[in-house]
Design an enzyme around this catalytic site. Structure first.
Site, PDB file in Angstrom:
ATOM      1  N   TRP A 358       0.837  -1.215   0.000  1.00 25.35           N
ATOM      2  CA  TRP A 358       0.000   0.000   0.000  1.00 25.35           C
ATOM      3  C   TRP A 358       0.863   1.253   0.000  1.00 25.35           C
ATOM      4  O   TRP A 358       0.387   2.354  -0.266  1.00 25.35           O
ATOM      5  CB  TRP A 358      -0.949   0.004   1.211  1.00 25.35           C
ATOM      6  CG  TRP A 358      -0.264   0.261   2.532  1.00 25.35           C
ATOM      7  CD1 TRP A 358       0.738  -0.477   3.080  1.00 25.35           C
ATOM      8  CD2 TRP A 358      -0.516   1.335   3.458  1.00 25.35           C
ATOM      9  NE1 TRP A 358       1.120   0.050   4.289  1.00 25.35           N
ATOM     10  CE2 TRP A 358       0.368   1.157   4.557  1.00 25.35           C
ATOM     11  CE3 TRP A 358      -1.396   2.412   3.478  1.00 25.35           C
ATOM     12  CZ2 TRP A 358       0.388   2.030   5.655  1.00 25.35           C
ATOM     13  CZ3 TRP A 358      -1.374   3.272   4.577  1.00 25.35           C
ATOM     14  CH2 TRP A 358      -0.477   3.078   5.645  1.00 25.35           C
ATOM     15  N   ASP A 359       2.166   1.072   0.254  1.00 26.17           N
ATOM     16  CA  ASP A 359       3.107   2.193   0.245  1.00 26.17           C
ATOM     17  C   ASP A 359       2.966   2.993  -1.054  1.00 26.17           C
ATOM     18  O   ASP A 359       3.081   4.221  -1.065  1.00 26.17           O
ATOM     19  CB  ASP A 359       4.554   1.687   0.305  1.00 26.17           C
ATOM     20  CG  ASP A 359       4.838   0.787   1.496  1.00 26.17           C
ATOM     21  OD1 ASP A 359       3.905   0.158   1.995  1.00 26.17           O
ATOM     22  OD2 ASP A 359       6.007   0.697   1.903  1.00 26.17           O
ATOM     23  N   GLU A 489       1.203  -1.743  13.039  1.00 20.49           N
ATOM     24  CA  GLU A 489       1.262  -3.213  13.082  1.00 20.49           C
ATOM     25  C   GLU A 489       1.652  -3.731  14.461  1.00 20.49           C
ATOM     26  O   GLU A 489       1.809  -4.936  14.638  1.00 20.49           O
ATOM     27  CB  GLU A 489       2.232  -3.727  12.014  1.00 20.49           C
ATOM     28  CG  GLU A 489       1.714  -3.480  10.611  1.00 20.49           C
ATOM     29  CD  GLU A 489       2.700  -3.896   9.514  1.00 20.49           C
ATOM     30  OE1 GLU A 489       3.896  -4.061   9.824  1.00 20.49           O
ATOM     31  OE2 GLU A 489       2.268  -4.034   8.357  1.00 20.49           O
ATOM     32  N   LYS A 601       3.682   1.801  16.145  1.00 20.94           N
ATOM     33  CA  LYS A 601       4.795   1.620  15.204  1.00 20.94           C
ATOM     34  C   LYS A 601       4.884   2.783  14.228  1.00 20.94           C
ATOM     35  O   LYS A 601       5.952   3.269  13.899  1.00 20.94           O
ATOM     36  CB  LYS A 601       4.587   0.311  14.443  1.00 20.94           C
ATOM     37  CG  LYS A 601       5.666  -0.014  13.441  1.00 20.94           C
ATOM     38  CD  LYS A 601       5.339  -1.283  12.666  1.00 20.94           C
ATOM     39  CE  LYS A 601       6.445  -1.650  11.696  1.00 20.94           C
ATOM     40  NZ  LYS A 601       6.069  -2.741  10.799  1.00 20.94           N
ATOM     41  N   GLN A 602       3.737   3.201  13.717  1.00 24.25           N
ATOM     42  CA  GLN A 602       3.726   4.253  12.685  1.00 24.25           C
ATOM     43  C   GLN A 602       2.380   4.961  12.725  1.00 24.25           C
ATOM     44  O   GLN A 602       1.426   4.429  13.299  1.00 24.25           O
ATOM     45  CB  GLN A 602       3.956   3.631  11.315  1.00 24.25           C
ATOM     46  CG  GLN A 602       2.829   2.737  10.831  1.00 24.25           C
ATOM     47  CD  GLN A 602       3.278   1.780   9.746  1.00 24.25           C
ATOM     48  OE1 GLN A 602       3.732   0.686  10.039  1.00 24.25           O
ATOM     49  NE2 GLN A 602       3.152   2.187   8.495  1.00 24.25           N
TER      50      GLN A 602
HETATM   51  C1  BGC Z   1       5.053  -1.174   7.542  1.00 27.86           C
HETATM   52  C2  BGC Z   1       3.990  -1.263   6.470  1.00 27.86           C
HETATM   53  C3  BGC Z   1       4.646  -1.187   5.129  1.00 27.86           C
HETATM   54  C4  BGC Z   1       5.754  -2.216   4.978  1.00 27.86           C
HETATM   55  C5  BGC Z   1       6.533  -2.050   3.702  1.00 27.86           C
HETATM   56  C6  BGC Z   1       6.079  -2.273   7.316  1.00 27.86           C
HETATM   57  O1  BGC Z   1       7.094  -2.180   8.270  1.00 27.86           O
HETATM   58  O2  BGC Z   1       4.483  -1.333   8.816  1.00 27.86           O
HETATM   59  O3  BGC Z   1       3.065  -0.203   6.621  1.00 27.86           O
HETATM   60  O4  BGC Z   1       3.679  -1.384   4.141  1.00 27.86           O
HETATM   61  O5  BGC Z   1       6.664  -2.097   6.032  1.00 27.86           O
HETATM   62  O6  BGC Z   1       7.131  -0.795   3.644  1.00 27.86           O
END
Ligand code: BGC
Length: 767
Positions: A358-359, A489, A601-602
């Site tokens: 989804w990035d 996550e 995490k984000q």
């Molecule tokens: C992130 C995801 C991301 C993936 C690839 C993961 O660490 O939590 O949001 O899509 O990395 O960049």
């Protein structure tokens, strides 16, 4: 590891001195690519020290085993491995019969440069071999943007204290492995080796996926810059071909090997024409010559920089970092091929096993949309449109029906290839990003036709998914979305993640709204879509009921949306109170401890507020920022950029700058101690956004371009350009003023800090 070893420079990434302990980190940082292929900055000559060999071809993967004892229905069949491809860069070098190997002799004056302005990698050093011979070595290498199946190397050796024999063995090696190989598995089968006088091609195919690749090389020699012919001996192995030539040269003379190489692959050519295609490319490259190709390379990069450069005055490290981010994004995706995409590691490593997350939709689209022609972003959207059938199949596997689609979390070709249940089944917010990207694209480019032509079918399929995924709660008379993982996550299987619920509601409403528009303004397309999707008014009504009655978890006490139900049952301790020994928590803590903690995490709730900033009051977003920022650990590279943009929107420049630094030099300064695995390509687009949307305050909700320019106190000035609906707008900001220049024929209407301006051709508007 010695961090900060990269020498600050505006246009180049420079390493001086060779430190074996950071060899693999440098191999990542100095990676080169041209959108169709890319490679880590491995040495051409033999290196017996620790190295991570990697050369990758866009779109080529291997479906690795994923079956596990605890198999769950709906798991994907495989985990896609980004495959290390045959090595064509290799050149064994012997000096008076002794092998040149920087692991066994000391490098002096070692210099490595990734020249981002012109798009090439250069390396030079001196060394004294065990036999006492001292040589100077220089190599220049690039992957051509012009002929994207070709790369070129010029490798030169000069004896410094002797006259003697230099031996070069340029080779192709198709007996390669992946760094992440289990049980020494091989993923390639060699089918044919064709050798001619001064070129060779190895045809191989990937096991299981049957991608055919012709890897070619062609070589010639120069003595002191003059072409010379050297005899050679050929050794043909099962998977490798070597051409050895020797020459006695005098002290101070320079023998150079010019090697062209590259790949032709079956996604672009029929199998039977691959060998001749590789041979033609090689002779074409030889006709243009090394210098000619390099000249074209410089021109191609100049064109890219013309629209995408960001100039920062007063902070060399910041300047270097932003160019590094822009450079790597352009090396990863050039935009012509809608079958390719932007992997989180691009062509710089193997981690993440797949190309598309989804990035792309949530982070990369704005960068490509603003710095390139709209076709590039359109191709990224088409990638998903072309994979709609697979997304519908994927949803069917999970029990959804009637054309509902769930796009994969990770994919190479539309099939899901991620098999952690909490991500595969639960991180469904990704589906919403597909629609947000369509909205973002249409909004920015004004190309509304994309929706009737392609977008609407994707929108309907995703709306169907959300309708079916929502659960009606009798108790609350509202719809819930249960058992999900949000962008954060570090929480799994939670109920009612605010971000997911918000996006689901928005997707349904946006789809319904656009269906109405299509019915009124694009009747023929509307009829075709209704016919193929069998969509009824009744179904739309049912979707809208879910949207209207969507539930959101809130805290009355804090007057905020909660990340998920029950979030406040956690012990809320700010990150600042965590011991350094505990960071990063994903390396120091058990998974269950992470899940029970409050740490984010984000950006999650804040990701939603960033995407839908126009739907919230600034004070509301700020309140959420103040609640969530202190408990965010930013252990995803995708996090700091969003926080930086939001902080800038509340005029909190120190915070915005702090987060900006974290995103922009993430790889150059190896913040997460993992750069040896490859670069964080997708988050680099977030870095670009942190300047343009963060400091520049650019927004374009509802097609209206607006700015709120600010500047970190550490910088003298910065400027960027955006391509907006055919016009090129340059924004320059220093500590006292902001200047907008329209470099195109088409006038642009903008709003700067609430004041409307129309900027016409060559206008210079100072604010
Ligand atoms: C992130 C995801 C991301 C993936 C690839 C993961 O660490 O939590 O949001 O899509 O990395 O960049």
């Amino acid at each position: 590891m010695n961090l900060n070893y990269i020498i600050p420079n505006e246009w180049s990434i420079i390493e001086e001195g060779f430190d074996k302990t950071q060899a693999t980190a440098s191999e990542s940082i100095f990676s080169i690519g041209n959108g169709a292929m890319g490679q880590r900055a491995n040495f051409e000559e033999h290196y017996s020290g620790k190295t991570f060999q990697g050369s990758y071809i866009g779109g080529i993967y291997y479906p690795d085993k994923t079956r596990v004892g605890w198999w769950k229905n709906g798991y994907p069949e495989y985990f896609a491995k980004v495959l290390n491809a045959p090595n064509w860069i290799g050149i064994d070098v012997k000096i008076n019969d002794e092998q040149l190997d920087l692991n066994s002799c000391l490098a002096q004056d070692f210099y490595r440069e990734l020249n981002m302005k012109d798009g090439f990698l250069k390396r030079s050093f001196k060394t004294t071999l065990k036999n006492g011979n001292q040589v100077a070595v220089e190599s220049v290498r690039f992957l051509s943007l012009d002929i994207n199946e070709i790369g070129a190397i010029k490798y030169s050796v000069t004896p410094l204290n002797f006259s003697g024999e230099i031996e070069f063995t340029p080779y192709i090696d198709a007996g390669i492995k992946n760094e992440d190989t289990n049980y020494d598995e091989l993923f390639w089968e060699v089918l044919d080796i064709e050798d001619r006088d001064n070129d060779a091609v190895i045809l191989s195919k990937t096991l299981k996926t049957n991608f055919y690749v012709a890897t070619g090389m062609r070589f010639s020699y120069e003595l002191n810059g003059q072409t010379i012919k050297l005899p050679h001996t050929v050794i043909e192995g099962e998977k490798r071909i070597d051409y050895t030539s020797k020459k006695l040269i005098a002290i101070g003379e320079t023998l150079s090997l010019i090697k062209f190489g590259g790949y032709c692959q079956s996604m672009n050519h029929t199998e039977d024409e691959l060998i001749s295609c590789a041979q033609n490319n090689l002779s074409n490259a030889a006709t243009i010559g090394f210098d000619g190709l390099l000249k074209k390379q410089k021109e191609a990069w100049a064109k890219i920089w013309e629209t995408s450069d960001i100039i920062i005055d007063g902070d060399v490290k910041a300047q270097q970092a932003i160019r590094f981010n822009i450079f790597q994004l352009n090396q990863t995706y050039s935009g012509e091929d809608s079958r390719l995409n932007i992997g989180p590691k691009g062509f710089t490593g193997e981690k993440y096993g797949g190309s598309t997350y989804w990035d792309t939709e949530a982070y990369c689209i704005p960068f490509y949309m603003s710095t390139k022609d709209k076709e590039v972003a359109r191709n990224l959207l088409l990638y998903r449109y072309n994979q709609l059938d697979k997304a519908i199949e994927n949803a069917e596997k999970l029990g959804f029906n009637s054309g509902a689609a769930l796009y994969p979390m990770v994919t190479m070709n539309g099939e899901e290839c991620h098999n952690e249940w909490e991500i595969t089944f639960e991180e469904i917010h990704r589906n919403g990003a597909m629609i947000y990207a369509i909205y973002n694209y249409v909004n920015y480019t004004g190309d509304y036709n994309y929706i009737p032509e392609f977008g609407m079918e994707v929108m309907i399929a995703v709306a169907r998914f959300w309708h079916q995924r929502a659960t009606y709660s009798n108790a609350k008379n509202q719809y819930m979305i249960l058992g999900v993982t949000g962008p954060n996550e570090y929480e799994n299987n939670v109920n009612n993640n605010f971000y997911t619920n918000y996006l689901a509601k928005w997707c349904i409403e946006y789809t319904a709204e656009n269906l109405e528009k299509l019915q009124n303004e694009f009747k023929a397309d509307y009829d075709r879509i209704i016919e193929t999707t069998k969509l009824s008014d009744l179904e739309i009504e049912a979707w809208l009921k879910v949207a209207n009655l969507m539930y959101f978890p809130i805290s009355e006490k804090h007057n905020i949306y909660l990340q998920q139900d029950g979030f406040l049952d956690k012990e809320i301790i700010p990150v600042s109170e965590l011991s350094k020994r505990d960071r990063p928590i994903n390396q120091k803590w058990s998974w269950d401890r992470i899940l029970r903690s409050c740490y984010i995490k984000q950006a999650d709730v804040l990701q939603g507020m960033y995407l839908f900033e126009n739907n919230f009051e600034k004070e509301t977003i700020e309140k959420h920022f103040d609640f969530y920022e202190p408990i965010t650990v930013h252990e995803s590279s995708l996090s700091p950029c969003i926080h930086s943009i939001l902080a800038a929107s509340f005029d909190r420049m120190p915070k915005a700058y702090e987060q900006y630094l974290r995103t922009s030099r993430l790889d150059l300064d190896d913040y997460n101690h993992e750069v040896h695995e490859g670069l964080h390509i997708t988050s680099m687009a977030g870095t670009w956004s942190a300047i343009v949307q963060g400091f520049g305050g650019m927004r374009n909700f509802d097609g209206q371009l607006s700015f709120h320019p600010q500047i970190p106190k550490e910088w003298k000035s910065y400027s960027f350009k955006i391509n907006f609906r055919g016009s090129t707008l340059k924004v320059y900001k220093n500590q006292t003023e902001c200047v907008f220049t329209n470099e195109s024929e088409i006038p642009v209407q903008i709003i700067v800090d609430g004041v409307e301006k129309i900027i016409s051709k060559n206008d210079l508007v100072t604010i």
